[in-house]
Design a protein around this motif. Structure first.
Motif, PDB file in Angstrom:
ATOM      1  N   TYR A 234       1.164  -1.150  -0.230  1.00 19.69           N
ATOM      2  CA  TYR A 234      -0.226  -0.201  -0.436  1.00 19.69           C
ATOM      3  C   TYR A 234       1.081   1.086  -0.561  1.00 19.69           C
ATOM      4  N   ALA A 235       2.209   0.792  -0.498  1.00 19.46           N
ATOM      5  CA  ALA A 235       3.061   2.197  -0.250  1.00 19.46           C
ATOM      6  C   ALA A 235       2.502   3.283  -1.155  1.00 19.46           C
ATOM      7  N   ASP A 236       1.929   3.098  -2.468  1.00 19.13           N
ATOM      8  CA  ASP A 236       1.387   4.215  -3.455  1.00 19.13           C
ATOM      9  C   ASP A 236      -0.097   4.496  -2.041  1.00 19.13           C
ATOM     10  N   ARG A 237      -0.394   3.823  -2.134  1.00 20.93           N
ATOM     11  CA  ARG A 237      -2.076   4.388  -1.928  1.00 20.93           C
ATOM     12  C   ARG A 237      -1.031   5.235  -0.705  1.00 20.93           C
ATOM     13  N   LYS A 238      -0.308   5.926   0.624  1.00 16.64           N
ATOM     14  CA  LYS A 238       0.115   6.311   1.199  1.00 16.64           C
ATOM     15  C   LYS A 238       0.717   7.531   0.479  1.00 16.64           C
ATOM     16  N   ALA A 239       1.319   7.366  -0.043  1.00 14.48           N
ATOM     17  CA  ALA A 239       2.117   8.365  -0.885  1.00 14.48           C
ATOM     18  C   ALA A 239       1.308   9.384  -1.749  1.00 14.48           C
ATOM     19  N   ALA A 240      -0.014   8.697  -2.601  1.00 16.77           N
ATOM     20  CA  ALA A 240      -1.229   9.349  -2.650  1.00 16.77           C
ATOM     21  C   ALA A 240      -1.676  10.290  -1.641  1.00 16.77           C
ATOM     22  N   ALA A 241      -2.401   9.600  -0.284  1.00 13.11           N
ATOM     23  CA  ALA A 241      -2.853  11.298   0.500  1.00 13.11           C
ATOM     24  C   ALA A 241      -1.674  11.302   0.745  1.00 13.11           C
ATOM     25  N   MET A 242      -0.409  11.961   1.189  1.00  7.57           N
ATOM     26  CA  MET A 242       0.325  12.458   1.389  1.00  7.57           C
ATOM     27  C   MET A 242       0.326  13.374   0.447  1.00  7.57           C
ATOM     28  N   ARG A 243       0.189  13.029  -0.762  1.00  6.33           N
ATOM     29  CA  ARG A 243       0.479  14.174  -1.788  1.00  6.33           C
ATOM     30  C   ARG A 243      -0.822  14.924  -1.769  1.00  6.33           C
ATOM     31  N   ALA A 244      -1.967  13.990  -0.957  1.00  4.77           N
ATOM     32  CA  ALA A 244      -3.219  14.908  -1.204  1.00  4.77           C
ATOM     33  C   ALA A 244      -3.754  15.909   0.229  1.00  4.77           C
ATOM     34  N   HIS A 245      -2.465  15.875   1.264  1.00  6.04           N
ATOM     35  CA  HIS A 245      -1.761  17.214   2.113  1.00  6.04           C
ATOM     36  C   HIS A 245      -1.294  17.824   1.323  1.00  6.04           C
ATOM     37  N   ALA A 246      -1.194  18.649   0.037  1.00  7.08           N
ATOM     38  CA  ALA A 246      -0.683  19.543  -0.240  1.00  7.08           C
ATOM     39  C   ALA A 246       0.180  20.557   0.626  1.00  7.08           C
ATOM     40  N   THR A 247      -0.658  21.412   1.774  1.00  4.80           N
ATOM     41  CA  THR A 247      -0.109  22.443   1.802  1.00  4.80           C
ATOM     42  C   THR A 247       0.617  21.641   2.226  1.00  4.80           C
ATOM     43  N   GLN A 248       1.077  20.952   3.136  1.00  2.00           N
ATOM     44  CA  GLN A 248       1.745  20.506   4.251  1.00  2.00           C
ATOM     45  C   GLN A 248       2.766  19.755   3.489  1.00  2.00           C
ATOM     46  N   ILE A 249       2.426  18.668   3.352  1.00  4.12           N
ATOM     47  CA  ILE A 249       3.875  17.681   2.672  1.00  4.12           C
ATOM     48  C   ILE A 249       3.985  17.635   0.569  1.00  4.12           C
ATOM     49  N   ALA A 250       5.705  17.730   0.549  1.00  2.00           N
ATOM     50  CA  ALA A 250       6.279  17.927  -0.773  1.00  2.00           C
ATOM     51  C   ALA A 250       6.154  16.215  -0.527  1.00  2.00           C
ATOM     52  N   VAL A 251       6.124  15.261  -1.753  1.00  2.00           N
ATOM     53  CA  VAL A 251       6.331  14.104  -1.585  1.00  2.00           C
ATOM     54  C   VAL A 251       7.710  14.110  -2.612  1.00  2.00           C
ATOM     55  N   ARG A 252       8.199  13.892  -2.288  1.00  2.00           N
ATOM     56  CA  ARG A 252       9.076  12.736  -3.397  1.00  2.00           C
ATOM     57  C   ARG A 252       9.253  10.926  -3.509  1.00  2.00           C
ATOM     58  N   GLU A 253       8.574  10.446  -3.501  1.00  2.00           N
ATOM     59  CA  GLU A 253       9.235   8.740  -3.054  1.00  2.00           C
ATOM     60  C   GLU A 253      10.294   8.122  -3.236  1.00  2.00           C
ATOM     61  N   PRO A 254      11.398   7.757  -2.570  1.00  2.00           N
ATOM     62  CA  PRO A 254      10.033   6.725  -1.545  1.00  2.00           C
ATOM     63  C   PRO A 254      10.418   7.833  -0.151  1.00  2.00           C
ATOM     64  N   PHE A 255      10.378   9.775  -0.586  1.00  2.00           N
ATOM     65  CA  PHE A 255      10.860   9.777   0.447  1.00  2.00           C
ATOM     66  C   PHE A 255       9.765  11.477   0.583  1.00  2.00           C
ATOM     67  N   PHE A 256       9.697  12.300   1.861  1.00  3.78           N
ATOM     68  CA  PHE A 256       8.919  13.030   1.511  1.00  3.78           C
ATOM     69  C   PHE A 256       9.608  14.806   2.867  1.00  3.78           C
ATOM     70  N   ALA A 257       9.007  15.850   2.495  1.00  9.69           N
ATOM     71  CA  ALA A 257       9.316  16.221   3.373  1.00  9.69           C
ATOM     72  C   ALA A 257       7.672  17.492   3.875  1.00  9.69           C
ATOM     73  N   LEU A 258       8.007  17.745   5.018  1.00  9.02           N
ATOM     74  CA  LEU A 258       7.184  19.304   5.456  1.00  9.02           C
ATOM     75  C   LEU A 258       8.361  20.530   5.873  1.00  9.02           C
ATOM     76  N   SER A 259       7.419  21.564   5.808  1.00 15.23           N
ATOM     77  CA  SER A 259       7.506  23.281   5.507  1.00 15.23           C
ATOM     78  C   SER A 259       8.698  22.830   6.168  1.00 15.23           C
ATOM     79  N   ASN A 260       9.306  22.430   6.748  1.00 15.10           N
ATOM     80  CA  ASN A 260      10.575  22.978   6.581  1.00 15.10           C
ATOM     81  C   ASN A 260      11.981  22.468   5.847  1.00 15.10           C
ATOM     82  N   ASP A 261      11.541  21.964   4.312  1.00 12.80           N
ATOM     83  CA  ASP A 261      12.416  21.216   3.409  1.00 12.80           C
ATOM     84  C   ASP A 261      13.016  20.333   3.752  1.00 12.80           C
TER      85      ASP A 261
END
Ligand SMILES: [Zn+2]
Length: 338
Positions: A234-261
């Motif tokens: 379900y890695a793709d589902r999790k990444a897609a869900a995190m992408r939906a929170h675009a104001t908070q999360i920048a996703v670059r699978e298999p990593f991500f960043a919050l507003s602190n970059d």
């Protein structure tokens, strides 16, 4: 609620996005396995920082419209995870994001942090008694990393679980229900270290910086982990869900960043510490199913099938006399013999 599936999982989180970052794979896995998954989010996350420049006007010091916007992001994330039952504690906007520890927003009228725990627990008791989950997932007593809303979410969830099972408490909120198992979300130190090693080796250039282990909520020594959910499918589902929170999360699978970059690993193995209840695994082993040991909730429709048949899920079917005792207690209450 009538006619809910046999297995019911409740997660209590502080802000929209916490659920996807922390438990997204677990939620998708159990939803796909036919488990009734309920998410309760305590605030709208009004005080979050906004990543996309084009949405900066939503911020609390400008239009203060971030909360309703994040509710929309959460709804999209839940579609990605296949979760249909998501609610805000006490209704949308009842409790406000308190901001990071020490800021004036901690003491703002309606801030979740300043709310009486029992007052905030009451609407959660009503949900617990209605949905009647066997398993509850929330944060550890530090809220994973010390954010006041996460600490408060922990306190409210634990208190509500206690009150929900108390026969004398607020019968207008439903018939008593004892939650069989409560888990705190955790990240084993070895998994965090391995994730950061991968990040440094493969994608360091993609982020302005790299976060540290101290930035990851809930990191503990490996021996504290009692349950490990393999959510790779379900890695793709999790990444897609995190992408939906675009104001908070920048996703670059298999990593991500919050507003602190700062880049950090996106974990698809999600780990837990059993805080209340009896483990369904053999002594010294980790559970691979949060419902392990709760009789009547594992078997032919179990997680092992939905996840593609991990042989380690067999731990969930190891019989244990003590687990049976828990089940009987729960059955007595949920059966209405109160
Ligand atoms: Zn949060």
């Amino acid at each position: 609620m009538k006619d809910l599936p046999a297995r019911r999982l409740l997660l209590v989180h502080a802000h929209p996005d916490d659920e996807s970052i922390t438990n997204g794979a677990t939620m998708a896995l159990y939803a796909a396995a036919g488990v009734h998954v309920t998410l309760v989010t305590c605030t709208l996350g009004e005080e979050g920082e906004v990543i996309p420049a084009g949405l900066a006007h939503l911020a609390p010091d400008r239009d203060d419209r971030l909360g309703p916007y994040r509710a929309g992001e959460l709804a999209e994330a839940m579609k990605e995870l296949g979760v249909t039952d998501h609610r805000f504690l006490g209704g949308q906007g009842r409790f406000r994001d308190s901001g990071m520890m020490g800021v004036p927003q901690n003491h703002r009228e309606g801030a979740f942090w300043g709310t009486d725990v029992d007052e905030a627990a009451a609407p959660l008791v009503e949900i617990i008694r209605s949905v009647r989950p066997q398993v509850l997932v929330t944060y550890d007593p530090r809220g994973g990393y010390g954010h006041p809303d996460h600490i408060q979410a922990h306190r409210v969830a634990m208190r509500a679980a206690d009150l929900a099972g108390e026969r004398a408490y607020r019968r207008d909120l439903g018939d008593p229900h004892a939650v069989a198992k409560i888990y705190w979300t955790r990240v084993p130190r070895s998994l965090a270290e391995e994730g950061f090693a991968r990040l440094r080796a493969t994608a360091a250039g993609d982020f302005p910086g790299i976060a540290g282990i101290a930035d990851i909520p809930g990191v503990v020594d490996d021996e504290r982990i009692t349950a490990e959910i393999d959510g790779a499918a379900y890695a793709d589902r999790k990444a897609a869900a995190m992408r939906a929170h675009a104001t908070q999360i920048a996703v670059r699978e298999p990593f991500f960043a919050l507003s602190n970059d700062l880049g950090q690993p996106l974990f698809t193995t999600e780990c837990y510490e059993l805080a209340v209840g009896v483990s369904g695994a053999a002594p010294g082993e980790r559970e691979h199913d949060l419902f392990a040991g709760i009789t009547g909730t594992t078997g032919s429709t179990g997680v092992a099938e939905a996840a593609g048949g991990s042989p380690r899920s067999a731990a969930g079917r190891i019989p244990g006399a003590s687990a049976g005792g828990v089940r009987e207690g729960v059955g007595e209450i949920s059966g209405g013999a109160v």
